[in-house]
Design a protein around this motif. Sequence first.
Motif, PDB file in Angstrom:
ATOM      1  N   ILE A  73     -57.309   5.362 -29.696  1.00  0.00           N
ATOM      2  CA  ILE A  73     -56.153   5.130 -30.366  1.00  0.00           C
ATOM      3  C   ILE A  73     -56.010   6.275 -31.398  1.00  0.00           C
ATOM      4  O   ILE A  73     -55.075   6.971 -31.648  1.00  0.00           O
ATOM      5  CB  ILE A  73     -56.174   3.870 -31.239  1.00  0.00           C
ATOM      6  CG1 ILE A  73     -55.968   2.895 -30.090  1.00  0.00           C
ATOM      7  CG2 ILE A  73     -55.103   3.839 -32.322  1.00  0.00           C
ATOM      8  CD1 ILE A  73     -56.262   1.341 -30.914  1.00  0.00           C
ATOM      9  N   LEU A  74     -57.029   6.920 -31.972  1.00  0.00           N
ATOM     10  CA  LEU A  74     -57.154   7.826 -32.993  1.00  0.00           C
ATOM     11  C   LEU A  74     -56.799   9.145 -32.386  1.00  0.00           C
ATOM     12  O   LEU A  74     -56.084   9.919 -32.613  1.00  0.00           O
ATOM     13  CB  LEU A  74     -58.561   7.843 -33.764  1.00  0.00           C
ATOM     14  CG  LEU A  74     -58.537   8.821 -34.818  1.00  0.00           C
ATOM     15  CD1 LEU A  74     -57.388   8.774 -35.770  1.00  0.00           C
ATOM     16  CD2 LEU A  74     -59.968   8.788 -35.576  1.00  0.00           C
ATOM     17  N   LEU A  75     -57.236   9.466 -31.271  1.00  0.00           N
ATOM     18  CA  LEU A  75     -57.519  10.622 -30.410  1.00  0.00           C
ATOM     19  C   LEU A  75     -55.986  10.861 -30.000  1.00  0.00           C
ATOM     20  O   LEU A  75     -55.687  11.848 -29.895  1.00  0.00           O
ATOM     21  CB  LEU A  75     -58.262  10.671 -29.348  1.00  0.00           C
ATOM     22  CG  LEU A  75     -59.931  10.859 -29.825  1.00  0.00           C
ATOM     23  CD1 LEU A  75     -60.823  10.788 -28.766  1.00  0.00           C
ATOM     24  CD2 LEU A  75     -60.243  12.294 -30.513  1.00  0.00           C
ATOM     25  N   GLU A  76     -55.539   9.969 -29.662  1.00  0.00           N
ATOM     26  CA  GLU A  76     -53.957  10.081 -29.055  1.00  0.00           C
ATOM     27  C   GLU A  76     -53.149  10.383 -30.209  1.00  0.00           C
ATOM     28  O   GLU A  76     -52.237  11.371 -29.895  1.00  0.00           O
ATOM     29  CB  GLU A  76     -53.578   8.589 -28.535  1.00  0.00           C
ATOM     30  CG  GLU A  76     -51.981   8.775 -28.053  1.00  0.00           C
ATOM     31  CD  GLU A  76     -51.409   7.365 -27.397  1.00  0.00           C
ATOM     32  OE1 GLU A  76     -50.520   7.327 -26.946  1.00  0.00           O
ATOM     33  OE2 GLU A  76     -52.209   6.263 -27.319  1.00  0.00           O
ATOM     34  N   ARG A 244     -60.453  13.096 -24.147  1.00  0.00           N
ATOM     35  CA  ARG A 244     -59.597  14.288 -23.969  1.00  0.00           C
ATOM     36  C   ARG A 244     -58.174  13.869 -23.296  1.00  0.00           C
ATOM     37  O   ARG A 244     -57.328  14.352 -23.706  1.00  0.00           O
ATOM     38  CB  ARG A 244     -60.342  15.390 -23.025  1.00  0.00           C
ATOM     39  CG  ARG A 244     -59.524  16.468 -22.806  1.00  0.00           C
ATOM     40  CD  ARG A 244     -59.211  17.251 -23.936  1.00  0.00           C
ATOM     41  NE  ARG A 244     -60.292  18.114 -24.396  1.00  0.00           N
ATOM     42  CZ  ARG A 244     -60.565  18.730 -25.590  1.00  0.00           C
ATOM     43  NH1 ARG A 244     -59.749  18.289 -26.517  1.00  0.00           N
ATOM     44  NH2 ARG A 244     -61.569  19.316 -25.632  1.00  0.00           N
ATOM     45  N   CYS A 245     -58.348  12.924 -22.193  1.00  0.00           N
ATOM     46  CA  CYS A 245     -57.289  12.414 -21.787  1.00  0.00           C
ATOM     47  C   CYS A 245     -56.365  11.523 -22.717  1.00  0.00           C
ATOM     48  O   CYS A 245     -55.116  11.605 -22.831  1.00  0.00           O
ATOM     49  CB  CYS A 245     -57.450  11.560 -20.527  1.00  0.00           C
ATOM     50  SG  CYS A 245     -58.188  12.284 -19.043  1.00  0.00           S
ATOM     51  N   ALA A 246     -56.774  10.987 -23.732  1.00  0.00           N
ATOM     52  CA  ALA A 246     -56.285  10.260 -24.757  1.00  0.00           C
ATOM     53  C   ALA A 246     -55.393  11.332 -25.808  1.00  0.00           C
ATOM     54  O   ALA A 246     -54.392  11.026 -25.956  1.00  0.00           O
ATOM     55  CB  ALA A 246     -57.037   9.314 -25.618  1.00  0.00           C
ATOM     56  N   GLU A 247     -56.118  12.594 -25.832  1.00  0.00           N
ATOM     57  CA  GLU A 247     -55.315  13.510 -26.698  1.00  0.00           C
ATOM     58  C   GLU A 247     -54.152  13.952 -25.837  1.00  0.00           C
ATOM     59  O   GLU A 247     -52.987  14.504 -26.335  1.00  0.00           O
ATOM     60  CB  GLU A 247     -56.188  14.686 -27.086  1.00  0.00           C
ATOM     61  CG  GLU A 247     -57.536  14.257 -27.917  1.00  0.00           C
ATOM     62  CD  GLU A 247     -58.152  15.472 -28.488  1.00  0.00           C
ATOM     63  OE1 GLU A 247     -58.317  15.852 -29.720  1.00  0.00           O
ATOM     64  OE2 GLU A 247     -58.770  16.289 -27.581  1.00  0.00           O
ATOM     65  N   ILE A 293     -50.089   8.541 -18.061  1.00  0.00           N
ATOM     66  CA  ILE A 293     -51.333   8.993 -18.551  1.00  0.00           C
ATOM     67  C   ILE A 293     -51.867   7.940 -19.368  1.00  0.00           C
ATOM     68  O   ILE A 293     -53.053   7.586 -19.283  1.00  0.00           O
ATOM     69  CB  ILE A 293     -51.125  10.205 -19.214  1.00  0.00           C
ATOM     70  CG1 ILE A 293     -50.538  11.331 -18.417  1.00  0.00           C
ATOM     71  CG2 ILE A 293     -52.273  10.678 -19.868  1.00  0.00           C
ATOM     72  CD1 ILE A 293     -50.180  12.757 -19.043  1.00  0.00           C
ATOM     73  N   ALA A 294     -51.151   7.396 -20.394  1.00  0.00           N
ATOM     74  CA  ALA A 294     -51.501   6.594 -21.247  1.00  0.00           C
ATOM     75  C   ALA A 294     -52.094   5.311 -20.745  1.00  0.00           C
ATOM     76  O   ALA A 294     -53.139   4.652 -21.173  1.00  0.00           O
ATOM     77  CB  ALA A 294     -50.179   5.986 -22.474  1.00  0.00           C
ATOM     78  N   LEU A 295     -51.503   4.633 -19.466  1.00  0.00           N
ATOM     79  CA  LEU A 295     -51.874   3.487 -19.026  1.00  0.00           C
ATOM     80  C   LEU A 295     -53.182   3.683 -18.467  1.00  0.00           C
ATOM     81  O   LEU A 295     -54.187   3.035 -18.496  1.00  0.00           O
ATOM     82  CB  LEU A 295     -50.930   3.152 -17.931  1.00  0.00           C
ATOM     83  CG  LEU A 295     -51.252   1.705 -17.127  1.00  0.00           C
ATOM     84  CD1 LEU A 295     -51.282   0.362 -18.190  1.00  0.00           C
ATOM     85  CD2 LEU A 295     -50.223   1.553 -16.018  1.00  0.00           C
TER      86      LEU A 295
END
Length: 382
Positions: A73-76, A244-247, A293-295
């Motif tokens: 959540i934070l990295l997003e 990384r994918c969260a970012e 991506i998010a899912l």
Amino acid sequence: MDFGFNETQKMLCSSSRDFLKANCPGKYVRSMAEDQKGYTSDLWNQMADMGWMGLIIPEKYGGAGCGLLDLVILLEEMGRVCLPGPFFSTIVLGGFSILEAGSEDQKAQFLSKVAHGKLMLTLALTEASAIDSVVGIRTQAEQRGNEFIINGNKLFVPDALESDYFVCVARTRESLVPDDGITLFLIDSHSSGLNYTQLRTIAGDKQCEINLEGVRVPEENILGRLHEGRLVLERVLEKATVARCAEMAGGARQILEITLNYAKERKTFGHAIGSYQALQHYFANMVVKSDGIALMVYNTAWRLNEGLQATQEVAMTKALANEFFREIAALCIQIHGAIGFTEDYDAQLYFKRAKAWEITLGSTDFHLDKIYTLRKHKYLYS
């Protein structure tokens, strides 16, 4: 499986978004790309005061004791603003390495300092082979008494110049099996025999080449067991890849917002360009891909957080994020036209990161090959 945030996670999401929006605008990101350090101590200390450095660190070491989902959540939110600095290298690459393999003494020594923003870490993995696995490791660690002598060369080490320690992946035993005989070492970044060369990168992030010549490392600085670092590293890289994918998910959603706002304001022939059907189709594709991506990120992060097998899901997530984030960033530039390429505009920040991140922690081809290998093995032996 419920991806709805609880109240604590909602607070983390909203507070981090507000803080980063106020303290990490595009102007700051651009200036840090030209700065030697790549971040400011003031912002780093504020993040530490908010408890971000200790988010995944257990409470007994001074952290909050949260899980991977909270970090995602934070990295997003960090991805939304292209946050520069050593957070990812310290907390994700270095922090997870110690959490996964560190002894109690090592955790007490390092994690408490990390949780309060007093210690910076990174991971030295990649070598000249550019293979994103231990197969390409040529750095040698030779045992002499109660210490190891390490010789080799590491490339693309993030934030190495600012780190206090780095986790070095080295070969301690030759074997017929390429991924055997791997050991992780915690090396003081100021040790004798280390030579750093800062590399110029497309995204302005601070990566280094590290040359190790006769670097002496005490035996107690081994992370995990001697010769058995491969499995530890695989677990760390799986979490780092999802992180990384969260970012990338955050960056993709911010690109969509930037482009939508521009399309509402930019007019041709008396009409906002967002009213044209061709662009509306572009936006629909961007929504599908950014949400996709998010899912994938939250599904895979949940599996890892629950201790479930997720090797294939990690590979699928990164392969998809690589392609979708780059395509979304390219559409953003296309819709903006020439202004999208200018340094003073934020669109180029995301496009550069999309290009940089699609090859870090595994390119699309690397992960597609892994998926194929896993599926073939399943069909052959199931």
